[in-house]
Design a protein around this motif. Structure first.
Motif, PDB file in Angstrom:
ATOM      1  N   HIS A  45      -6.746   7.861   0.679  1.00  0.00           N
ATOM      2  CA  HIS A  45      -6.342   6.813  -0.532  1.00  0.00           C
ATOM      3  C   HIS A  45      -5.088   6.990  -0.270  1.00  0.00           C
ATOM      4  CE1 HIS A  45      -7.020  11.197  -1.815  1.00  0.00           C
ATOM      5  NE2 HIS A  45      -5.744  10.998  -2.646  1.00  0.00           N
ATOM      6  N   CYS A  46      -4.546   7.835   0.269  1.00  0.00           N
ATOM      7  CA  CYS A  46      -2.889   7.725   0.283  1.00  0.00           C
ATOM      8  C   CYS A  46      -2.041   8.687   1.680  1.00  0.00           C
ATOM      9  CB  CYS A  46      -2.474   8.804  -0.707  1.00  0.00           C
ATOM     10  SG  CYS A  46      -2.508   8.471  -2.213  1.00  0.00           S
ATOM     11  N   THR A  59       3.819  14.918   0.089  1.00  0.00           N
ATOM     12  CA  THR A  59       3.212  13.530  -0.498  1.00  0.00           C
ATOM     13  C   THR A  59       3.342  12.889  -2.173  1.00  0.00           C
ATOM     14  OG1 THR A  59       0.093  11.910  -0.939  1.00  0.00           O
ATOM     15  CG2 THR A  59       1.108  14.593  -1.628  1.00  0.00           C
ATOM     16  N   HIS A  62       0.691  11.363  -7.820  1.00  0.00           N
ATOM     17  CA  HIS A  62       0.058  11.012  -8.131  1.00  0.00           C
ATOM     18  C   HIS A  62      -1.269  10.715  -7.103  1.00  0.00           C
ATOM     19  CE1 HIS A  62       1.646   7.373  -6.686  1.00  0.00           C
ATOM     20  NE2 HIS A  62      -0.316   6.596  -6.886  1.00  0.00           N
ATOM     21  N   CYS A  63      -1.286  10.881  -6.338  1.00  0.00           N
ATOM     22  CA  CYS A  63      -2.294  10.867  -4.769  1.00  0.00           C
ATOM     23  C   CYS A  63      -3.403  12.150  -5.221  1.00  0.00           C
ATOM     24  CB  CYS A  63      -1.643  10.718  -3.424  1.00  0.00           C
ATOM     25  SG  CYS A  63      -0.620   9.546  -3.476  1.00  0.00           S
ATOM     26  N   ASP A  93       6.669  12.835  -8.988  1.00  0.00           N
ATOM     27  CA  ASP A  93       5.626  12.121  -8.251  1.00  0.00           C
ATOM     28  C   ASP A  93       5.399  12.507  -6.798  1.00  0.00           C
ATOM     29  OD1 ASP A  93       3.817  11.027  -8.058  1.00  0.00           O
ATOM     30  OD2 ASP A  93       5.091   8.704  -7.271  1.00  0.00           O
ATOM     31  N   ARG A 126       0.510   4.319   6.409  1.00  0.00           N
ATOM     32  CA  ARG A 126      -0.456   4.623   6.515  1.00  0.00           C
ATOM     33  C   ARG A 126      -0.595   4.593   8.037  1.00  0.00           C
ATOM     34  NH1 ARG A 126      -4.976   4.375   2.422  1.00  0.00           N
ATOM     35  NH2 ARG A 126      -5.860   4.302   3.908  1.00  0.00           N
ATOM     36  N   GLY A 163      -2.568   2.456  -0.932  1.00  0.00           N
ATOM     37  CA  GLY A 163      -3.130   3.353  -0.377  1.00  0.00           C
ATOM     38  C   GLY A 163      -1.783   3.814   0.550  1.00  0.00           C
ATOM     39  N   SER A 165       0.871   5.305  -0.977  1.00  0.00           N
ATOM     40  CA  SER A 165       1.799   5.816  -1.539  1.00  0.00           C
ATOM     41  C   SER A 165       1.360   7.322  -0.749  1.00  0.00           C
ATOM     42  CB  SER A 165       1.047   6.032  -2.637  1.00  0.00           C
ATOM     43  OG  SER A 165       0.412   5.187  -3.910  1.00  0.00           O
ATOM     44  N   GLY A 166       2.970   7.786  -1.480  1.00  0.00           N
ATOM     45  CA  GLY A 166       3.103   9.038  -0.624  1.00  0.00           C
ATOM     46  C   GLY A 166       3.957   9.180   0.803  1.00  0.00           C
ATOM     47  N   CYS A 186       4.683  -2.603  -3.937  1.00  0.00           N
ATOM     48  CA  CYS A 186       3.877  -0.776  -3.684  1.00  0.00           C
ATOM     49  C   CYS A 186       5.850  -0.326  -3.184  1.00  0.00           C
ATOM     50  CB  CYS A 186       3.522  -0.596  -2.199  1.00  0.00           C
ATOM     51  SG  CYS A 186       1.919  -0.538  -2.973  1.00  0.00           S
TER      52      CYS A 186
END
Length: 211
Positions: A45-46, A59, A62-63, A93, A126, A163, A165-166, A186
């Motif tokens: 998810h991240c 990362t 919030h993930c 974050d 990702r 997804g 994020s990070g 994003c």
């Protein structure tokens, strides 16, 4: 300013070669290092990034569950690795983890300096879904309501997906300057410069402990 298109490796190499004549660092010609150092959190998810000594992972806070002591990540080649929580900072974050062993990739250094508006940056997202490396711009530094402890969030032209994020954003030296936080497409990243000394302190302590 608008985002540059998604670039395949040949096109990106050509773009980087041209910009190198204007002062870009030659390391910019190795963009696959960005993808290799990017990991996917499991469940997927991240994203995150392997940094500094190859034993540490960053990362987005919030993930992850701030109370969870461990996470699992997947490398670009599918290899899974476990990691132990070291520090989670929701205000910035950012979340730092120590891998159970050094990752078999080239880690990315953290830049101790903030990028400047107008600077060209790279973003890959990702590895577990189709996509390419994006050459993007840093449009401005400014306040973001969801980053209360960050006076200068990175507002970029990157076009991420839910997804991402990070996922790391790097400068021309392939140094991490931020992690994707959110916002429209994003495009906002949490800066990592203030967190760099924290990561390096943990890395140095690991070196001393191993001697």
């Amino acid at each position: 300013m608008r985002s540059l298109p998604l670039l395949g490796l040949p096109a990106l190499l050509g773009w980087a070669t041209m910009t190198a004549c204007g002062g870009m660092e030659p390391d910019f010609l190795e963009p696959e290092a960005l993808q290799d150092a990017t990991v996917t959190l499991i469940p997927g998810h991240c994203a995150g990034v392997i940094v500094e000594d190859g034993l540490h992972l960053l990362t987005a806070a919030h993930c992850v569950d701030p109370m969870a002591q461990r996470i699992e990540v997947a490398l670009r080649d599918g290899t899974r690795m476990g990691a132990q929580a070291l520090r989670v900072d929701p205000g910035q974050d950012l979340a730092l983890y120590q891998l159970d062993s050094a990752a078999p990739v080239t880690p990315l250094p953290l830049s101790p300096e903030m990028p400047t508006p107008g600077e060209r940056l790279l973003f890959a997202g990702r590895n577990d879904r189709p996509g390419g490396i994006q050459a993007v711009w840093l449009e401005k530094l400014g306040r973001c309501p969801s980053l209360p402890d960050v006076p200068q969030a990175l507002f970029t032209t990157l076009r991420g997906e839910k997804g991402d994020s990070g996922a790391p954003v790097v400068d021309s030296r392939m140094h991490v300057v931020g992690l994707v936080h959110g916002g429209a497409a994003c495009s906002i990243a949490a800066p990592t410069a203030r967190f760099a000394p924290v990561v390096r302190q943990f890395a140095e302590n690991d070196i001393v402990a191993s001697q």
